[in-house]
Design a protein around this motif. Structure first.
Motif, mmCIF file in Angstrom:
data_model
loop_
_atom_site.group_PDB
_atom_site.id
_atom_site.type_symbol
_atom_site.label_atom_id
_atom_site.label_comp_id
_atom_site.label_asym_id
_atom_site.label_seq_id
_atom_site.Cartn_x
_atom_site.Cartn_y
_atom_site.Cartn_z
ATOM 1 N N ASP A 477 0.780 -1.107 0.094
ATOM 2 C CA ASP A 477 -0.067 0.061 0.112
ATOM 3 C C ASP A 477 0.970 1.188 -0.044
ATOM 4 O O ASP A 477 1.881 1.267 0.752
ATOM 5 C CB ASP A 477 -0.781 0.129 1.351
ATOM 6 C CG ASP A 477 -1.972 -1.002 1.336
ATOM 7 O OD1 ASP A 477 -2.052 -1.695 0.021
ATOM 8 O OD2 ASP A 477 -2.699 -1.416 2.438
ATOM 9 N N SER A 478 0.685 2.272 -0.673
ATOM 10 C CA SER A 478 1.421 3.451 -0.838
ATOM 11 C C SER A 478 0.077 4.333 -1.287
ATOM 12 O O SER A 478 0.281 5.210 -2.214
ATOM 13 C CB SER A 478 2.200 3.614 -1.890
ATOM 14 O OG SER A 478 3.018 4.710 -1.807
ATOM 15 N N PRO A 479 -0.855 4.701 -0.254
ATOM 16 C CA PRO A 479 -2.006 5.390 -0.296
ATOM 17 C C PRO A 479 -1.895 7.198 -0.356
ATOM 18 O O PRO A 479 -2.441 7.666 -1.027
ATOM 19 C CB PRO A 479 -3.205 5.158 0.301
ATOM 20 C CG PRO A 479 -2.145 4.593 1.610
ATOM 21 C CD PRO A 479 -0.894 4.052 0.997
ATOM 22 N N TYR A 480 -0.786 7.396 0.040
ATOM 23 C CA TYR A 480 -0.141 8.804 0.278
ATOM 24 C C TYR A 480 0.697 9.276 -0.531
ATOM 25 O O TYR A 480 1.351 10.559 -0.337
ATOM 26 C CB TYR A 480 0.004 9.084 1.967
ATOM 27 C CG TYR A 480 -1.166 8.513 2.559
ATOM 28 C CD1 TYR A 480 -2.616 9.040 2.243
ATOM 29 C CD2 TYR A 480 -1.144 7.562 3.491
ATOM 30 C CE1 TYR A 480 -3.646 8.486 2.984
ATOM 31 C CE2 TYR A 480 -2.335 7.069 4.519
ATOM 32 C CZ TYR A 480 -3.443 7.608 4.167
ATOM 33 O OH TYR A 480 -4.524 7.184 4.899
ATOM 34 N N MET A 481 1.269 8.519 -1.533
ATOM 35 C CA MET A 481 2.215 9.040 -2.623
ATOM 36 C C MET A 481 3.433 9.352 -1.719
ATOM 37 O O MET A 481 4.322 10.280 -2.172
ATOM 38 C CB MET A 481 1.511 10.389 -3.153
ATOM 39 C CG MET A 481 2.052 10.473 -4.667
ATOM 40 S SD MET A 481 1.345 12.269 -5.239
ATOM 41 C CE MET A 481 -0.172 11.641 -5.591
ATOM 42 N N GLN A 528 1.358 6.460 -5.839
ATOM 43 C CA GLN A 528 0.106 6.516 -5.046
ATOM 44 C C GLN A 528 -0.584 5.315 -5.694
ATOM 45 O O GLN A 528 -1.251 5.185 -6.626
ATOM 46 C CB GLN A 528 -0.942 7.811 -5.414
ATOM 47 C CG GLN A 528 -2.153 7.783 -4.358
ATOM 48 C CD GLN A 528 -3.140 8.673 -4.993
ATOM 49 O OE1 GLN A 528 -3.136 9.261 -6.022
ATOM 50 N NE2 GLN A 528 -4.238 8.580 -4.311
ATOM 51 N N THR A 529 -1.150 4.347 -4.470
ATOM 52 C CA THR A 529 -2.254 3.332 -4.964
ATOM 53 C C THR A 529 -3.523 3.724 -4.528
ATOM 54 O O THR A 529 -3.658 4.330 -3.370
ATOM 55 C CB THR A 529 -1.805 2.064 -4.006
ATOM 56 O OG1 THR A 529 -1.536 2.479 -2.385
ATOM 57 C CG2 THR A 529 -0.407 1.419 -4.553
ATOM 58 N N VAL A 530 -4.496 3.326 -5.268
ATOM 59 C CA VAL A 530 -5.845 4.008 -5.087
ATOM 60 C C VAL A 530 -6.541 2.890 -4.984
ATOM 61 O O VAL A 530 -6.726 1.583 -5.503
ATOM 62 C CB VAL A 530 -6.275 4.810 -6.499
ATOM 63 C CG1 VAL A 530 -7.816 4.931 -6.390
ATOM 64 C CG2 VAL A 530 -5.537 5.781 -7.017
ATOM 65 N N HIS A 531 -7.339 2.877 -3.682
ATOM 66 C CA HIS A 531 -8.208 1.787 -3.098
ATOM 67 C C HIS A 531 -9.666 2.061 -3.170
ATOM 68 O O HIS A 531 -10.021 3.158 -2.946
ATOM 69 C CB HIS A 531 -7.731 1.628 -1.751
ATOM 70 C CG HIS A 531 -6.367 1.542 -1.413
ATOM 71 N ND1 HIS A 531 -5.821 0.504 -0.786
ATOM 72 C CD2 HIS A 531 -5.306 2.384 -1.533
ATOM 73 C CE1 HIS A 531 -4.527 0.499 -0.582
ATOM 74 N NE2 HIS A 531 -4.191 1.689 -1.021
ATOM 75 N N PRO A 532 -10.464 1.037 -3.634
ATOM 76 C CA PRO A 532 -11.889 1.167 -3.609
ATOM 77 C C PRO A 532 -12.633 1.704 -2.239
ATOM 78 O O PRO A 532 -13.578 2.418 -2.363
ATOM 79 C CB PRO A 532 -12.607 -0.008 -4.264
ATOM 80 C CG PRO A 532 -11.285 -1.016 -3.975
ATOM 81 C CD PRO A 532 -10.204 -0.171 -3.969
ATOM 82 N N GLU A 533 -11.965 1.229 -1.246
ATOM 83 C CA GLU A 533 -12.452 1.432 0.090
ATOM 84 C C GLU A 533 -12.336 3.002 0.483
ATOM 85 O O GLU A 533 -13.458 3.454 1.037
ATOM 86 C CB GLU A 533 -11.678 0.684 1.296
ATOM 87 C CG GLU A 533 -11.944 -0.911 0.908
ATOM 88 C CD GLU A 533 -10.714 -1.469 -0.169
ATOM 89 O OE1 GLU A 533 -10.678 -2.611 -0.354
ATOM 90 O OE2 GLU A 533 -9.886 -0.704 -0.434
ATOM 91 N N THR A 534 -11.367 3.790 -0.012
ATOM 92 C CA THR A 534 -11.166 4.961 0.343
ATOM 93 C C THR A 534 -11.676 5.992 -0.364
ATOM 94 O O THR A 534 -11.941 7.338 -0.021
ATOM 95 C CB THR A 534 -9.633 5.216 1.004
ATOM 96 O OG1 THR A 534 -8.836 5.070 -0.142
ATOM 97 C CG2 THR A 534 -9.294 4.535 2.213
#
Length: 612
Positions: A477-481, A528-534
């Motif tokens: 996970d790298s949701p925040y770049m 940035q990983t993009v997640h359907p949950e967020t």
């Protein structure tokens, strides 16, 4: 229990609100005032937090400031005494300000709070948290870990510049510190200043410039400027710096060993400046890796949390992850001083509720994707855009995704304003400018025609989380770049002998991969990983773009031009749209094309904001 956290009076003022340990809202003051890095008391951000929580000021149980002013004052006085008589002029100028205002910051805070609502200015509710503990709490408590090592690194708080802490359950304790004037953040800022960029805002430019150079000055830095031990502890040689006496970041001795005076912002970048950037980046990475390796060995912990301004160095973060000493890393997305507001609130909540369980055993974390700022209902968006003179079409959700994906596939620059605004310095798909990463000209075009900034600046890819390992050397996970990783080898193009011989900025226009617009000159990308949950809407847009193009990646850069804060309101988005060469804008379910707008509303954004 409701806790309001505040950071203010230095840079990146912010407010954050916690309800029973859960994050309700957080925002930087700059997004409301439109003054980049606004240091003033965050009155607008506080008002937003109260509105988002649907409470009045009387409901707040604690108000927490993110550092302790008396300790900061003590450090200021002791530093001037230690370096006397050098810096007396600066001392004489700053002392009245400190004594008259900052030393008595408690009174100033209470006055500002009372101005919002008398109930907020109740002195029995006010608390103070040490700067580095605020950073540590901001990273640990929202992380997905039940236990972790926490490393915070920045310029300076009260005394600490680097701290290590251990988090276990709801307990968080700092175990060691490095103190001012020995600071990795200030070393990096010294080179930011020396290469002609603004301290406290231009450090990311140095990081972006580094791959264009060679670290040929790294040996000089280790020989003269910094003494680093095997465990990562370090000391800076103050003979080469000016920041202790408040004059400049560097001095004549620094100039002498690095080949001349600091670059002025108006002067061209030369290969030497790129080599300086590469050198300080290499030194920073070496120090950080020594620190993390030693702390991992000593603690035995396999989870790492990072905060403080140095934690925004996503190149170093990526190397920590690939180093393998930790299984997982969580970086607070608002790692700088803005995040101190959040950490201060969390710290006091868990200190005063000893039996409280941490509510972070969920994936990916408790930051809600960092989407913690204001949002706007569709009816309000339409009213605001009409008032601004915008011409738009209202579409349903399926049409919004289809039209926007088609515009992106056609090579258009897209403004994307959706849902709640992000907290922290990165746009993460709600206040973003988007583009097609397959285009060999998009990176340069966005920099020069949309962002109005230096052509060397790289752009980040947003990629579907489930597809990240197909395109990058990363399966996490790298949701925040905040992690840099190499582009997958099979997606890359080998450079010719002539291309390899190029120097500096000449490397920029070489196509290196299937996604050249987000592939930096060293074949890396800030993922940035993009997640359907967020962020289901953004995830759906990229999914549709992949169906059209075969590519599950978009360029994602912040929705602003050089020197402007990231847009907040629909009006901010429309002004930026009309002041730049963005061709398509989606605000909620409103779709706007540039050619349909009134030409009289066009703005000169290229010269509207000072250099950042």
């Amino acid at each position: 229990m409701l806790v309001l956290g505040i950071s203010a009076f230095y840079h990146d003022s912010a407010a954050a609100l916690i309800r029973d340990g859960e994050i309700v809202a957080a925002a930087q003051e700059e997004r409301f005032t439109r003054k980049k890095h606004d240091p003033d008391f965050p009155a607008h951000a506080i008002a937003y937090c109260l509105k988002e929580a649907k409470i009045d000021a009387a409901a707040i149980d604690r108000v927490v400031f993110y550092e302790k002013p008396f300790l900061k004052f003590e450090r200021l006085v002791e530093t001037y005494l230690a370096f006397a008589p050098n810096g007396f002029a600066s001392f004489r100028k700053s002392m009245p300000l400190w004594i008259g205002e900052k030393l008595f910051q408690r009174d100033l805070l209470l006055r500002e709070l009372k101005a919002i609502d008398p109930a907020l200015g109740d002195k029995t509710k006010l608390r103070f948290c040490e700067h580095h503990f605020s950073h540590a709490a901001s990273a640990y408590y929202p992380s997905p870990f039940q236990s972790a090592l926490v490393l915070t690194m920045d310029g300076v708080g009260e005394w600490a510049t680097t701290s290590a802490a251990i988090g276990e359950g709801a307990d968080l304790r700092i175990t060691r510190e490095i103190h001012f004037p020995h600071s990795l953040g200030l070393l990096y800022s010294a080179f930011t200043y020396y290469t002609g960029f603004k301290v406290n805002s231009g450090e990311y430019k140095v990081m972006g410039l580094a791959p264009y150079g060679e670290p040929r000055f790294a040996k000089l830095i280790f020989e003269h400027l910094i003494d680093v031990k095997d465990d990562g502890s370090f000391r800076l040689n103050q003979d080469y710096f000016g920041y202790c006496t408040g004059l400049t970041m560097t001095n004549a001795r620094f100039d002498a060993i690095f080949g001349g005076p600091p670059r002025r912002a108006s002067e061209p970048l030369e290969q030497r400046h790129m080599d300086l950037a590469a050198s300080v980046q290499a030194v920073t990475e070496e120090v950080v890796l020594r620190l993390t390796r030693a702390l991992a060995s000593e603690s035995g912990l396999r989870n790492l949390c990072l905060a403080g301004g140095v934690a925004l160095n996503c190149v170093a973060n990526g190397k920590i992850l690939r180093d393998g000493k930790f299984d997982e890393i969580f970086v607070q997305p608002a790692a700088g001083d803005a995040g101190g507001a959040l950490g201060a609130a969390l710290a006091v909540y868990f200190q005063e509720n000893q039996g409280a369980a941490i509510k972070n055993a969920k994936r990916p974390d408790a930051m809600h994707g960092a989407y913690l700022g204001p949002s706007y209902a569709q009816s309000e968006i339409e009213d605001r855009l009409k008032a601004a003179g915008a011409v738009f079409t209202v579409v349903d959700d399926a049409q919004l995704i289809e039209k926007t994906a088609a515009a992106l596939a056609a090579g258009q620059a897209v403004g994307w304003h959706q849902g709640r605004m992000e907290f922290g310095p990165r746009a993460l798909g709600n206040r973003s400018i988007l583009g097609d990463p397959r285009s060999p000209t998009m990176q340069k075009a966005l920099n020069l025609k949309v962002k109005y900034r230096e052509s060397f600046r790289p752009f980040a890819p947003s990629v579907l989380r489930e597809k990240v390992a197909d395109w990058f050397e990363l399966d996490a996970d790298s949701p925040y770049m905040l992690l840099v990783a190499p582009v997958k080898g099979e997606r890359c193009r080998k450079m010719s002998e002539a291309e390899l011989a190029l120097f500096g900025i000449d490397k920029l226009n070489v196509q290196r991969s299937d996604i050249p617009a987000v592939t930096h000159v060293d074949y890396s990308a800030r993922v940035q990983t993009v997640h359907p949950e967020t962020n289901p809407r953004y995830h759906e847009l990229i999914t549709r773009f992949e169906a059209l193009t075969g590519c599950p990646v978009l360029i994602n850069t912040s929705f602003n031009v050089r020197g402007e804060p990231i847009v907040n309101t629909p009006e901010d988005a429309f002004r930026c749209f009309m002041g730049s060469e963005i061709e398509y804008l989606a605000v909620g379910n409103c779709v706007l094309q540039k050619e349909r707008q009134d030409p009289a509303l066009k703005l000169d954004y290229k010269n509207a904001f000072e250099l950042d």
